[in-house]
Design a protein around this motif. Structure first.
Motif, PDB file in Angstrom:
ATOM      1  N   VAL A   1      55.907   8.382  -1.893  1.00 30.64           N
ATOM      2  CA  VAL A   1      55.112   7.221  -2.241  1.00 30.64           C
ATOM      3  C   VAL A   1      53.645   7.634  -2.308  1.00 30.64           C
ATOM      4  CG1 VAL A   1      54.997   6.528   0.188  1.00 30.64           C
ATOM      5  CG2 VAL A   1      54.485   4.856  -1.612  1.00 30.64           C
ATOM      6  N   ALA A   2      52.990   7.171  -3.379  1.00 26.24           N
ATOM      7  CA  ALA A   2      51.548   7.388  -3.514  1.00 26.24           C
ATOM      8  C   ALA A   2      50.842   6.101  -3.099  1.00 26.24           C
ATOM      9  CB  ALA A   2      51.200   7.747  -4.962  1.00 26.24           C
TER      10      ALA A   2
ATOM     11  N   PRO B   1      57.202   4.200  -5.967  1.00 25.16           N
ATOM     12  CA  PRO B   1      57.769   5.134  -4.991  1.00 25.16           C
ATOM     13  C   PRO B   1      59.144   5.625  -5.459  1.00 25.16           C
ATOM     14  CG  PRO B   1      57.975   2.888  -4.189  1.00 25.16           C
ATOM     15  CD  PRO B   1      57.143   2.823  -5.440  1.00 25.16           C
ATOM     16  N   THR B   2      59.557   6.770  -4.914  1.00 26.28           N
ATOM     17  CA  THR B   2      60.859   7.336  -5.277  1.00 26.28           C
ATOM     18  C   THR B   2      61.689   7.518  -4.018  1.00 26.28           C
ATOM     19  OG1 THR B   2      60.014   9.607  -5.133  1.00 26.28           O
ATOM     20  CG2 THR B   2      59.923   8.520  -7.286  1.00 26.28           C
ATOM     21  N   LEU B   3      62.987   7.369  -4.156  1.00 24.47           N
ATOM     22  CA  LEU B   3      63.936   7.531  -3.052  1.00 24.47           C
ATOM     23  C   LEU B   3      65.128   8.313  -3.575  1.00 24.47           C
ATOM     24  CD1 LEU B   3      64.868   6.799  -0.152  1.00 24.47           C
ATOM     25  CD2 LEU B   3      65.935   4.759  -1.144  1.00 24.47           C
ATOM     26  N   GLY B   4      65.550   9.337  -2.797  1.00 26.69           N
ATOM     27  CA  GLY B   4      66.659  10.145  -3.273  1.00 26.69           C
ATOM     28  C   GLY B   4      67.357  10.904  -2.161  1.00 26.69           C
ATOM     29  N   VAL B   5      68.249  11.784  -2.580  1.00 23.22           N
ATOM     30  CA  VAL B   5      69.050  12.613  -1.673  1.00 23.22           C
ATOM     31  C   VAL B   5      68.710  14.070  -1.945  1.00 23.22           C
ATOM     32  CG1 VAL B   5      71.373  13.280  -0.983  1.00 23.22           C
ATOM     33  CG2 VAL B   5      70.898  10.902  -1.613  1.00 23.22           C
ATOM     34  N   GLN B   6      68.611  14.865  -0.824  1.00 22.95           N
ATOM     35  CA  GLN B   6      68.247  16.286  -0.942  1.00 22.95           C
ATOM     36  C   GLN B   6      69.287  17.124  -0.220  1.00 22.95           C
ATOM     37  OE1 GLN B   6      64.180  17.179  -0.021  1.00 22.95           O
ATOM     38  NE2 GLN B   6      64.648  19.293   0.558  1.00 22.95           N
TER      39      GLN B   6
ATOM     40  N   ALA C   1      40.176   3.333  -7.185  1.00 29.99           N
ATOM     41  CA  ALA C   1      39.697   4.096  -8.332  1.00 29.99           C
ATOM     42  C   ALA C   1      40.713   4.075  -9.477  1.00 29.99           C
ATOM     43  CB  ALA C   1      39.413   5.538  -7.925  1.00 29.99           C
ATOM     44  N   ARG C   2      41.980   3.929  -9.141  1.00 30.03           N
ATOM     45  CA  ARG C   2      43.018   3.855 -10.174  1.00 30.03           C
ATOM     46  C   ARG C   2      43.296   2.420 -10.598  1.00 30.03           C
ATOM     47  NH1 ARG C   2      48.113   2.193  -9.870  1.00 30.03           N
ATOM     48  NH2 ARG C   2      49.635   2.930 -11.438  1.00 30.03           N
TER      49      ARG C   2
ATOM     50  N   LEU D   1      58.180  -1.976  -7.603  1.00 34.35           N
ATOM     51  CA  LEU D   1      57.312  -2.604  -6.613  1.00 34.35           C
ATOM     52  C   LEU D   1      57.658  -4.091  -6.533  1.00 34.35           C
ATOM     53  CD1 LEU D   1      53.930  -0.915  -7.592  1.00 34.35           C
ATOM     54  CD2 LEU D   1      55.337  -0.429  -5.575  1.00 34.35           C
ATOM     55  N   PRO D   2      57.334  -4.771  -5.460  1.00 40.12           N
ATOM     56  CA  PRO D   2      57.677  -6.198  -5.333  1.00 40.12           C
ATOM     57  C   PRO D   2      57.110  -7.018  -6.498  1.00 40.12           C
ATOM     58  CG  PRO D   2      56.985  -5.321  -3.212  1.00 40.12           C
ATOM     59  CD  PRO D   2      56.723  -4.240  -4.220  1.00 40.12           C
ATOM     60  N   GLY D   3      57.987  -7.703  -7.229  1.00 37.74           N
ATOM     61  CA  GLY D   3      57.581  -8.553  -8.348  1.00 37.74           C
ATOM     62  C   GLY D   3      57.287  -7.819  -9.632  1.00 37.74           C
ATOM     63  N   GLN D   4      57.340  -6.503  -9.628  1.00 40.92           N
ATOM     64  CA  GLN D   4      56.978  -5.741 -10.820  1.00 40.92           C
ATOM     65  C   GLN D   4      58.013  -5.876 -11.925  1.00 40.92           C
ATOM     66  OE1 GLN D   4      56.985  -1.432 -10.465  1.00 40.92           O
ATOM     67  NE2 GLN D   4      55.105  -1.281 -11.683  1.00 40.92           N
TER      68      GLN D   4
END
Length: 428
Positions: free
Chosen positions: A310-311, A284-289, A316-317, A118-121
Motif C-alpha cells: 500500500v502506498a 493497495p495490492t494483496l496476494g500470495v507469495q 503532492a499527488r 478503495l472505499p467507494g471507488q
C-alpha cells in the motif's frame, strides 16, 4: 424530394372562403398561440423530413457519438469488476554461484497479487462512466438538431433564391416588352435616346441580378447535396401551422437538447470530481507469495505467505488531481449557464421572428399588389405619352422590391415555425 412549387402566399395560408382580414388574424393567432393552428396544408409535406433523415444518416458525427456512448457503457460494466485491475505476477531467482561462493544457497520466489478498490471507488468509477455515456447520448441529440437546423437554413436560402429569381424573371419579361416598345419609339422619334438607354440599363441590371441569384442558388444546392446526398430543394412551404398543433408543441427551453447536454456535462464533471476524491491514493495490492530455498544443511525448504502493498496518501499527488476536476466542474457550470442564456435568447428571437414575419407578410402582400397596379398604370401612361419612362422604371423597381420582401416574409415565417418545432424536439 420535389422542387418547391411556386404559388401565391394567400393560396397557401388559408381557405378562400375566409375574408382577408379574418385570415390574417387567424394566421397570426395560430402562430403566436403555438399549438392551436388548423391551417390546411397546400401541398404534400414529406420531402423536408426525407432531407433531414438523409442528412442524419450521412452525418459522420452520428456514428462517432454512438461509438462513444457504447464505449462509456462498456466502461461502466467493467467498473462492476471485483478488482480495479488485473493480477500482478512477480518472480525472483537468487543463486550464490554467480559470485563464486560454494555454499550452494539458491532461492526461488514467486508471488501473485491483485489491486483492491478503495472505499467507494468502484461505485464512483461506474457513475463516472454512466455520466460519460449520458453526455455522448446528449451529443447525439444536439448534433441531430444542428444538422436539422443546417438543412433548414439551406432550404430557406434556396427557397428564397428561387422566389427571387422568379420575381426577377417576371420583371425581366415585362421590361423586355418595354425595350421593344422603346426601340420602336426611338426609331419613330417619339422618345429620347436617354429614355431608351434608361430602359435598356434597367433591363440589364435585372438580368445581372438574375445571374447573380442563380449562382447563389447553385452554391446552396451544392451544399445541400454535400449534406443530404441530393441537390433537390426540400419543400418547407408546404409545412404550415398544423405542425405546431398536431405535435402539441411545448416550447420550453429546458427541453432543448443543448441545455440537456450542458446539464449532462455538469453531471459528468461532478462524477469525475467524486471519482478523484475516492482515488486519494494508489490502489493497495494483496496476494500470495511462495519462496523455495535450497542450502546445504538447511532445516527449511519452502515457505508460503501473504503479500500486502500500500502506498500512503500524498497531498503532492492528490491535490493536483482533485483541483483539475474542480476546474473542469467550474467550467462545465459556466458553460451550462451561458448555454441557458443563449438558448433562451434564441427562443425569444425565434418567436419575435415568426410574429414580425407574419405582420410583414400582411403588409408586403398589400404593398405588392398596390405597387404592381401602380407600375402597370404608369406603363400604360408612358405608352400614351402621359408619364416619363423614368417614373415608370422607378415604379417597376419598387414593385419588384416589394415582391422580394413579400417572398422573404413568406419564407421567414415558415422557417421560424419549423425551427420552433425542431427546438422542441419534433422533426416534421
Amino acid at each position: 424530394m420535389s422542387v418547391i412549387p411556386r404559388r401565391r402566399a394567400s393560396q397557401r395560408l388559408l381557405p378562400k372562403r375566409l375574408s382577408s382580414r379574418v385570415r390574417e388574424r387567424h394566421v397570426l393567432a395560430c402562430a403566436l398561440g403555438l399549438g392551436l393552428c388548423l391551417i390546411p396544408a397546400a401541398a404534400r409535406a414529406g420531402s423536408f423530413h426525407d432531407a433531414l433523415r438523409a442528412a442524419w444518416v450521412r452525418d459522420p458525427s452520428n456514428r462517432s457519438f454512438s461509438i462513444d456512448a457504447k464505449a462509456s457503457h462498456a466502461n461502466a460494466g467493467a467498473a462492476e469488476s471485483w478488482f480495479p485491475g488485473g493480477p500482478i505476477v512477480s518472480g525472483e531467482y537468487l543463486d550464490d554461484h554467480f559470485i563464486g561462493s560454494n555454499l550452494g544457497y539458491t532461492t526461488y520466489q514467486g508471488a501473485i497479487s491483485v489491486p483492491l478498490w478503495l472505499p467507494g471507488q468502484g461505485t464512483a468509477t461506474m457513475r463516472s462512466a454512466l455520466a460519460d455515456e449520458a453526455v455522448s447520448r446528449a451529443r447525439i441529440n444536439v448534433q441531430r438538431l444542428l444538422v436539422a437546423v443546417r438543412v433548414l437554413d439551406l432550404a430557406s436560402s434556396a427557397t428564397l433564391l428561387q422566389k427571387k429569381i422568379g420575381n426577377l424573371r417576371a420583371t425581366s419579361t415585362i421590361l423586355q416588352r418595354v425595350v421593344h416598345s422603346a426601340q420602336d419609339g426611338l426609331r419613330a422619334g417619339e422618345i429620347a435616346s436617354s429614355d431608351f438607354d434608361a430602359v435598356v440599363g434597367e433591363k440589364g441590371d435585372v438580368d445581372s441580378r438574375i445571374a447573380e441569384a442563380e449562382q447563389a442558388l447553385e452554391s446552396t444546392r451544392a451544399e445541400l447535396e454535400a449534406l443530404t446526398g441530393s441537390d433537390d430543394i426540400p419543400d418547407i412551404l408546404s409545412l404550415d401551422g398544423r405542425i405546431l398543433g398536431t405535435q402539441r408543441l411545448a416550447l420550453d427551453p429546458s427541453r432543448d437538447p443543448r441545455l440537456i447536454m450542458a446539464s449532462a456535462l455538469v453531471k459528468s464533471a461532478k462524477a469525475s470530481y467524486n471519482l478523484a476524491r475516492h482515488s486519494y491514493m494508489p490502489n493497495p495490492t494483496l496476494g500470495v507469495q511462495v519462496t523455495k530455498q535450497g542450502q546445504y544443511g538447511s532445516p527449511w525448504d519452502t515457505q508460503v505467505g501473504a503479500q500486502f502493498s500500500v502506498a500512503l496518501p500524498s497531498e503532492a499527488r492528490n491535490t493536483p488531481i482533485v483541483m483539475k476536476e474542480v476546474k473542469a466542474m467550474g467550467a462545465a457550470e459556466r458553460d451550462a449557464t451561458l448555454a441557458k442564456r443563449k438558448v433562451t435568447v434564441e427562443y425569444r428571437q425565434t418567436r419575435a421572428r415568426l410574429s414580425s414575419a407574419l405582420v410583414m407578410l400582411k403588409h408586403t402582400n398589400t404593398a405588392r399588389q398596390a405597387l404592381d397596379q401602380r407600375a402597370a398604370d404608369l406603363e400604360r401612361a408612358w405608352r400614351v405619352g402621359e408619364a416619363p419612362v423614368i417614373e415608370y422604371l422607378r415604379a417597376r423597381r419598387s414593385a419588384l422590391e416589394s415582391g422580394q420582401r413579400a417572398a422573404e416574409a413568406d419564407v421567414i415565417w415558415h422557417a421560424a415555425m419549423i425551427r420552433m418545432s425542431l427546438m422542441a424536439g419534433n422533426y416534421p
